[in-house]
Enzyme design. Structure first.
Site, PDB file in Angstrom:
ATOM      1  N   GLY A 161     -10.625  13.667  19.706  1.00 44.44           N
ATOM      2  CA  GLY A 161     -11.925  13.521  19.210  1.00 44.44           C
ATOM      3  C   GLY A 161     -12.979  13.606  20.256  1.00 44.44           C
ATOM      4  O   GLY A 161     -14.146  14.003  19.784  1.00 44.44           O
ATOM      5  N   ASP A 162     -12.569  13.397  21.580  1.00 49.26           N
ATOM      6  CA  ASP A 162     -13.626  13.596  22.369  1.00 49.26           C
ATOM      7  C   ASP A 162     -13.064  13.790  23.817  1.00 49.26           C
ATOM      8  O   ASP A 162     -11.955  13.854  23.846  1.00 49.26           O
ATOM      9  CB  ASP A 162     -14.617  12.473  22.710  1.00 49.26           C
ATOM     10  CG  ASP A 162     -13.758  11.312  22.832  1.00 49.26           C
ATOM     11  OD1 ASP A 162     -12.672  11.243  23.317  1.00 49.26           O
ATOM     12  OD2 ASP A 162     -14.579  10.146  22.665  1.00 49.26           O
ATOM     13  N   HIS A 214       0.959  -1.175   0.136  1.00 47.16           N
ATOM     14  CA  HIS A 214       0.141   0.083   0.035  1.00 47.16           C
ATOM     15  C   HIS A 214       0.977   1.177   0.181  1.00 47.16           C
ATOM     16  O   HIS A 214       0.604   2.226  -0.957  1.00 47.16           O
ATOM     17  CB  HIS A 214      -1.020   0.127   1.264  1.00 47.16           C
ATOM     18  CG  HIS A 214      -1.869  -1.089   1.236  1.00 47.16           C
ATOM     19  ND1 HIS A 214      -2.050  -1.822   0.165  1.00 47.16           N
ATOM     20  CD2 HIS A 214      -2.714  -1.234   2.337  1.00 47.16           C
ATOM     21  CE1 HIS A 214      -3.194  -2.555   0.137  1.00 47.16           C
ATOM     22  NE2 HIS A 214      -3.565  -2.443   1.369  1.00 47.16           N
ATOM     23  N   TYR A 262      -5.714  13.329  24.685  1.00 50.97           N
ATOM     24  CA  TYR A 262      -5.334  14.608  25.340  1.00 50.97           C
ATOM     25  C   TYR A 262      -4.201  14.311  26.112  1.00 50.97           C
ATOM     26  O   TYR A 262      -3.244  14.898  26.211  1.00 50.97           O
ATOM     27  CB  TYR A 262      -6.452  15.145  26.185  1.00 50.97           C
ATOM     28  CG  TYR A 262      -6.151  16.439  26.794  1.00 50.97           C
ATOM     29  CD1 TYR A 262      -5.927  17.598  25.934  1.00 50.97           C
ATOM     30  CD2 TYR A 262      -5.698  16.446  28.162  1.00 50.97           C
ATOM     31  CE1 TYR A 262      -5.331  18.960  27.039  1.00 50.97           C
ATOM     32  CE2 TYR A 262      -5.438  17.591  28.737  1.00 50.97           C
ATOM     33  CZ  TYR A 262      -5.228  18.646  28.241  1.00 50.97           C
ATOM     34  OH  TYR A 262      -4.870  19.684  29.065  1.00 50.97           O
TER      35      TYR A 262
END
Length: 513
Positions: A360-361, A244, A352
């Site tokens: 993302g959250d 790839h 974080y």
């Protein structure tokens, strides 16, 4: 008694030394500040074993200075001694990575620059970003960090400085350790990231996980990949992924991804799978019912309340949150928690805590040092956060601490907004009893690759590991996993869990495996 023991140990080490080892030609001075002595001795032994010379003083023969960070090095060595130093100054992270990969990683991507004397106060924080260091000890430090430090000082006063740092994971230190890889191969990692979403939506966790593992390896490379030969020996990159990479480098695209994105079924299932609360089977069911777009799905009567919220705030939830915003929200959560329950420990985990620039959250992990006061806290906390319009919509809310069910862990999943804003962000609140908090903190810090490795290591040693503890595994029937025992092995901190399993300690910012 200690000195003679060390001398006897040194007499046994020469036969193990490889003079042609990977650290050949290095004369190293190790700065001990901020490092446990036992860990320092292990690193000394490894360096000597692999060809390096260790100096006990900073002499002209030294070619490399290693330390926890630039700040600790400058506290140990006078800047006037360093400014004319012709060698290389590196964080211990460089050594750990070299030992992990079995070869010297490039020094250039870790090298620490010593500022001129007049630049010390202004440049150390900026220079240290690359190695992940901010100095929280200056009186004019950012006010947000001061608020967290203030909260930690209150905890230290109540429960002892060492204990609070141990429980909370030394948050003030962690906040400064940013994960900032060179990320020179975004053309590859972005395509792999899209393939992760496709395979997750299709329920193919094995393939999705292989791409997930490869991304951190590739983004840490200090060079742009121009030939497959450059990644021939990279860990976690098998033949299929190498093919790839070769195609992406040669053509700028990947035919496999293009095929998926042109296939209506795959494209639709992937889209629906990105809605919170909808898994692969449900996404397929909606496709088979004739839905093709988000607008189609809005008319689906079988959607649960949580799924409907996931659809309503689809774009908000998918948007990445800048680290600065997460930091501000963590400050608010910390201050609010302290107002409700003095001494409460509130840590923002996930990407974080691992030092990422975007999240993302919010994964919030909570406990209280006395092992009792966490009970009943979540309900008060959620109510208060709703009153100030921080928490907006509920997805999951379950309380077990009062009855002692489900290991006594309380859970809230929902949507939140910053003060004065309307954009929704996903937030998870997990409240753990003190005696299992370390396991929850590890699980909710991640990343998935590390958590999987720890689980497999635990199983190989006859244990079962999850976010509620480390349990002795009972005997299962042939070909099946055994159940876990009811009592967890007691570990007071994350480090104790790593040590018990025999896994090398990783700071949170080092867990992007």
């Amino acid at each position: 008694m200690a000195p003679p023991k060390r001398k006897r140990a040194e007499k046994t080490s020469p036969p193990l030394v490889d003079p042609e080892g990977m650290f050949k030609g290095m004369t190293v001075f190790l700065v001990p500040k901020g490092i446990q002595n036992s860990r320092l001795q292990i690193w000394k032994h490894k360096l000597l074993q692999m060809g390096a010379i260790i100096e006990d003083k900073f002499r002209t023969s030294v070619t490399h200075v290693l330390g926890m960070n630039l700040e600790s090095i400058l506290q140990e060595l006078d800047i006037d001694k360093l400014k004319n130093f012709q060698g290389n100054i590196l964080p211990y992270e460089w050594l750990e990575n070299s030992l992990k990969f079995g070869e010297k990683v490039p020094e250039s991507s870790f090298s620490l620059r010593v500022p001129l004397s007049k630049e010390i106060h202004s440049e150390i924080p900026t220079t240290s970003m690359k190695s992940g260091i901010l100095n929280n000890d200056h009186p004019h430090e950012d006010s947000k960090l001061n608020r967290i430090n203030s909260s930690m000082e209150n905890l230290n006063h109540s429960f002892g400085a060492h204990k609070s740092a141990e429980i909370a994971g030394d948050r003030g230190h962690e906040l400064s350790l940013l994960y900032s890889p060179p990320d020179l191969n975004r053309n590859i990692t972005e395509i792999f990231g899209r393939l992760i979403n496709v395979y997750r939506a299709l329920g193919d966790d094995r393939r999705s996980f292989s791409y997930y593992k490869a991304i951190p390896v590739i983004e840490k490379l200090p060079f742009k990949i121009e030939s497959i030969d450059q990644v021939e020996h990279l860990p976690g990159i098998g033949k299929a992924l190498k093919d790839h990479i070769q195609e992406i480098v040669s053509t700028g695209k990947l035919s496999k991804l293009e095929h998926f994105e042109k296939d209506e079924k795959v494209r639709t299932i992937t889209l629906f799978g990105e809605i919170w609360g909808i898994g692969p089977a449900t996404a397929l069911k909606f496709y088979e019912k004739g839905h093709r777009t988000l607008e189609d799905l809005s008319n689906e009567k079988s959607l649960s309340h949580a799924q409907r919220l996931g659809l309503q705030y689809f774009d908000d939830i998918r948007a990445k949150i800048p680290r600065k915003q997460v930091s501000e929200m963590e400050m608010l959560l910390t201050k609010t928690g302290e107002d409700i329950l003095p001494g409460v420990i509130i840590v923002c985990g996930g990407s974080y805590r691992r030092g990422k620039a975007f999240c993302g959250d919010l994964d919030i992990v909570i406990t209280h040092p006395n092992g009792i006061s966490h009970k009943g806290f979540l309900a008060k906390y959620v109510k208060y956060l709703k009153d100030i319009k921080f928490l907006r919509e509920d997805l999951v809310f379950s309380v077990h601490s009062d009855e002692g069910t489900d290991s006594g862990v309380d859970t809230y999943f929902g949507l939140c907004t910053e003060p004065g804003q309307e954009q929704r962000h996903r937030i998870d609140l997990k409240v753990y009893p003190r005696d299992i908090y370390a396991f929850g903190l590890i699980a909710w810090t991640g990343n998935d690759v590390l958590n999987r490795r720890l689980r497999l290591l635990a199983e190989s040693k006859g244990y079962r590991l999850d976010d509620t503890g480390l349990f002795v595994a009972t005997q299962g029937s042939p070909g099946k996993r055994g159940m876990k025992s009811s009592a967890t092995i007691h570990c007071n901190s994350e480090r104790e869990v790593f040590d018990f399993l025999g896994f090398p300690w990783l700071e949170p910012h080092q867990r992007n495996l």
